[in-house]
Each structure stands twice: as structure tokens, then as C-alpha cells.
Scaffold this active site. Structure first.
Site, mmCIF file in Angstrom:
data_model
loop_
_atom_site.group_PDB
_atom_site.id
_atom_site.type_symbol
_atom_site.label_atom_id
_atom_site.label_comp_id
_atom_site.label_asym_id
_atom_site.label_seq_id
_atom_site.Cartn_x
_atom_site.Cartn_y
_atom_site.Cartn_z
ATOM 1 N N HIS A 117 17.511 -19.644 7.419
ATOM 2 C CA HIS A 117 18.938 -20.245 6.898
ATOM 3 C C HIS A 117 19.709 -19.447 8.194
ATOM 4 O O HIS A 117 20.914 -20.057 8.078
ATOM 5 C CB HIS A 117 19.151 -19.416 6.333
ATOM 6 C CG HIS A 117 18.939 -18.060 5.703
ATOM 7 N ND1 HIS A 117 18.051 -17.393 5.746
ATOM 8 C CD2 HIS A 117 20.225 -17.321 5.704
ATOM 9 C CE1 HIS A 117 17.940 -15.665 5.546
ATOM 10 N NE2 HIS A 117 19.562 -16.195 5.649
ATOM 11 N N ASP A 162 11.650 -18.840 6.339
ATOM 12 C CA ASP A 162 12.585 -18.353 6.391
ATOM 13 C C ASP A 162 11.970 -17.972 7.637
ATOM 14 O O ASP A 162 12.503 -16.431 7.896
ATOM 15 C CB ASP A 162 13.114 -17.761 5.355
ATOM 16 C CG ASP A 162 14.950 -17.345 5.654
ATOM 17 O OD1 ASP A 162 15.204 -17.564 7.062
ATOM 18 O OD2 ASP A 162 15.399 -16.429 5.164
ATOM 19 N N SER A 258 20.899 -10.690 7.685
ATOM 20 C CA SER A 258 19.177 -11.586 7.770
ATOM 21 C C SER A 258 19.197 -11.677 9.024
ATOM 22 O O SER A 258 19.799 -11.834 10.332
ATOM 23 C CB SER A 258 20.042 -12.801 7.067
ATOM 24 O OG SER A 258 20.258 -13.121 5.833
ATOM 25 N N GLY A 259 18.043 -11.915 9.210
ATOM 26 C CA GLY A 259 17.140 -12.613 10.243
ATOM 27 C C GLY A 259 16.664 -11.249 11.081
ATOM 28 O O GLY A 259 15.739 -11.336 12.465
HETATM 29 N N1 ARG Z 1 21.111 -13.880 2.550
HETATM 30 C C1 ARG Z 1 21.983 -12.996 3.672
HETATM 31 C C2 ARG Z 1 21.651 -13.064 4.854
HETATM 32 O O1 ARG Z 1 21.924 -14.770 4.749
HETATM 33 C C3 ARG Z 1 20.632 -11.538 3.855
HETATM 34 C C4 ARG Z 1 20.394 -10.872 2.515
HETATM 35 C C5 ARG Z 1 19.438 -9.938 1.955
HETATM 36 N N2 ARG Z 1 19.717 -9.344 0.628
HETATM 37 C C6 ARG Z 1 19.347 -8.749 -0.110
HETATM 38 N N3 ARG Z 1 19.518 -8.489 -1.073
HETATM 39 N N4 ARG Z 1 18.694 -8.001 0.989
HETATM 40 O O2 ARG Z 1 22.524 -12.650 5.553
#
Ligand code: ARG
Length: 308
Positions: A117, A162, A258-259
């Protein structure tokens, strides 16, 4: 530079795991390395059984070691400076137009894994760079990206598949501060309720600011049955995902993480990549732990594209 050797001379015998570390002072260490390889190969011939060493430089270097002051004696290093950074040497920042967007994890001297993503707006490698080091600015090392491979089944906004791998335009030389993590085997059963560590430059709270210094937090791995309970994620957790955090809330990854990696140490204190920060319902809310891409589930996919 190090080497990991497993040796089991006979069935029912002893398994000796030997890590040999060589610190070369010059950056052009090829000749020295070849000399060391040669001597080791000669010596190994004296032993029967399955002892083997692989001489390619990336496998010659052990994975998942944290060369910080607490694990490496300053007497060996002759000083503390070089161990001052590199607490989490596999952590990278994925930058687009020089702005931190996501985390990524170094799995070889040219390959990183991240989340699919992160590339939903653009997977054009020319727009992306990877930076290493504990601080976003100044960074320790920056590399352009050559290739970005997003999982072919990933479809935004679904959370499945993902995962992405990216290759650097030029490999990095492993140092105490920039170094690969270990990847678990596909067959590895990941226990739950154990501690794991998440790291990243993500927001300090939902909608919060991006820190310049890498942050870390300890979370617990949560089994998928619990995570799929009605009041938690109500069946949204698929076999390719793993939850981590606390049902009481309070500690979590967040936007911008993320990642990045979710790692656990093994008994030798070598760190393995168990998850990739993927999604969650806001951050750190009760009954809404972080959800991570389950690395063992995608282990063969990683091999398919990286050969690792
Ligand atoms: N989707 C988020 C990002 O792009 C990360 C989300 C992780 N969320 C969580 N509550 N652990 O950075």
C-alpha cells in the site's frame, strides 16, 4: 563481516553454531576477504560431515545482529563511536520526493521488503529513495531504487497481499549500522503471546507528528482467533496477516510506520522479520491492535522475486 556455521558431525551428535566476525578497517576488503575465505576452506577440509561455508559476500555476513553497545564489547571495537548508531540496522525509510512515506526492511545488501500500500500512488522506482540510519535528517546513507515489485494480487483498499520488495540501484556495504535482518522459513510456526519489537518514524499518535529519531516499541503477538473476535477485527484477519499489540490499547504502530519491521529475537539473539506494518483501526485503540503482513506466509513469494 561474519559467518554463521552449522555443523552436525553425526546423528545424535552436537550441533555447533559458530559465528566468526571479522572487522575490516578498509572499505575495499575484497582481497582480505578472499584470503580469509581461502584459509577457512582449507581448515574446513579437515572436518568430516556437513560443514560448509558459502562464500558469496551477502551470505558471508550474518543476519539479524544488533551491533550496539549492549551486545558488542567496546574492547573488541576499540571505541564506542561506530556502535553508537545501528540499534536497528535493517530499518530503512522509504522516501518519495525526499519525504518519509513508509518504513522498509533490509533483507540483503540490495533487497528490502515493505508494504504494497506504500506504492498505491506511485510504484515508479525513480520517484523513490531509501535512507538508512537512526535519524531521518541527517541520514546515514541514501540509495536510489532500481525496481519495485508490488504483490500482483494486492488491490487497494483491500488489506490482503500487502507486501512489496524493492531493489536498490547499488548495493550497500554492510556495517554495524546498516545490516540485514533474518527471514524466517515458510514453515516456521510463529508462537503468540511472545514479545516482538516494532520500529519506525511513524506518527507518535493518531494524526500526530513524524519524529526525526527512529522509535521502537515492544508489542505482543496476538493469535488470529483472538484477533478475529467480533469486538476485535470481526473475521478480517486472513492467514497472510498477524496481529500484534495489546487488546487494552496504548502501544501500536501508526501512520508512517507502514512497510516497516515487526521483529523477534531467537535464542541466539538474532532478529527475525515476523511481520510488516500493514493496517489497523486508527492507532493504539483498545481492541484494535496493529495488523501486520505475515512474513512466513509470503516467504516463498519473496524468494520468487529476490532469489533470497
Ligand atoms: N497504514 C498505516 C501506514 O500507512 C499503518 C497503520 C498501522 N496502524 C496500526 N494501528 N498499527 O503507515
Amino acid at each position: 563481516m561474519g559467518m554463521n556455521r552449522n555443523k552436525s558431525p553425526d546423528t545424535g551428535g552436537v550441533i555447533a553454531q559458530v559465528v566468526l566476525m571479522f572487522l575490516f578497517s578498509s572499505t575495499d576488503n575484497t582481497a582480505l576477504r578472499m584470503a580469509v575465505d581461502k584459509i577457512l576452506q582449507e581448515r574446513l577440509k579437515m572436518y568430516p560431515g556437513s560443514a560448509r561455508i558459502n562464500l558469496s559476500s551477502s551470505t558471508l555476513t550474518v543476519c539479524g545482529l544488533r551491533y550496539n553497545r549492549s551486545t558488542v564489547s567496546p574492547r573488541i571495537t576499540g571505541g564506542v563511536e561506530i556502535w553508537g548508531s545501528g540499534e536497528w540496522p535493517w530499518q530503512a525509510s522509504l522516501m518519495r520526493n525526499n519525504i518519509h512515506r513508509c518504513g522498509a526492511t533490509l533483507i540483503s545488501n540490495t533487497w528490502l521488503v515493505s508494504a504494497a500500500h506504500c506504492f498505491k500512488e506511485s510504484s515508479n522506482p525513480r520517484l523513490w529513495t531509501v535512507s538508512f540510519g537512526t535519524y531521518l535528517t541527517p541520514s546515514l546513507l541514501v540509495r536510489p531504487v532500481k525496481t519495485i515489485i508490488v504483490h500482483e494480487k494486492y488491490r487497494y483498499p483491500a488489506h490482503e497481499y500487502d507486501i512489496a520488495v524493492l531493489q536498490l540501484a547499488k548495493g550497500v556495504d554492510f556495517t554495524s549500522a546498516v545490516h540485514r535482518v533474518c527471514l524466517p522459513d515458510a514453515s516456521e510456526m510463529i508462537p503468540y503471546n511472545i514479545d516482538a519489537v516494532i520500529t519506525g518514524w511513524g506518527a507518535m499518535s493518531d494524526d500526530g507528528e513524524t519524529p526525526n529519531v527512529l522509535q521502537e516499541a515492544t508489542v505482543k503477538l496476538i493469535d488470529s482467533n483472538t484477533c478475529n473476535r467480533k469486538e476485535v477485527y470481526n473475521g478480517a484477519i486472513t492467514p497472510g496477516m498477524i496481529c500484534a499489540g495489546y487488546l487494552e490499547g496504548g502501544v501500536d504502530s501508526c501512520q508512517g510506520d507502514s512497510g516497516g519491521p515487526l521483529v523477534t529475537p531467537d535464542t541466539r539473539n538474532m532478529w527475525y522479520l515476523v511481520g510488516i506494518v500493514s493496517w489497523g483501526d486508527e492507532c493504539a485503540k483498545p481492541n484494535k491492535p496493529g495488523v501486520y503482513t505475515r512474513v512466513t506466509y509470503f516467504r516463498d513469494w519473496i524468494t520468487k522475486y529476490t532469489g533470497l
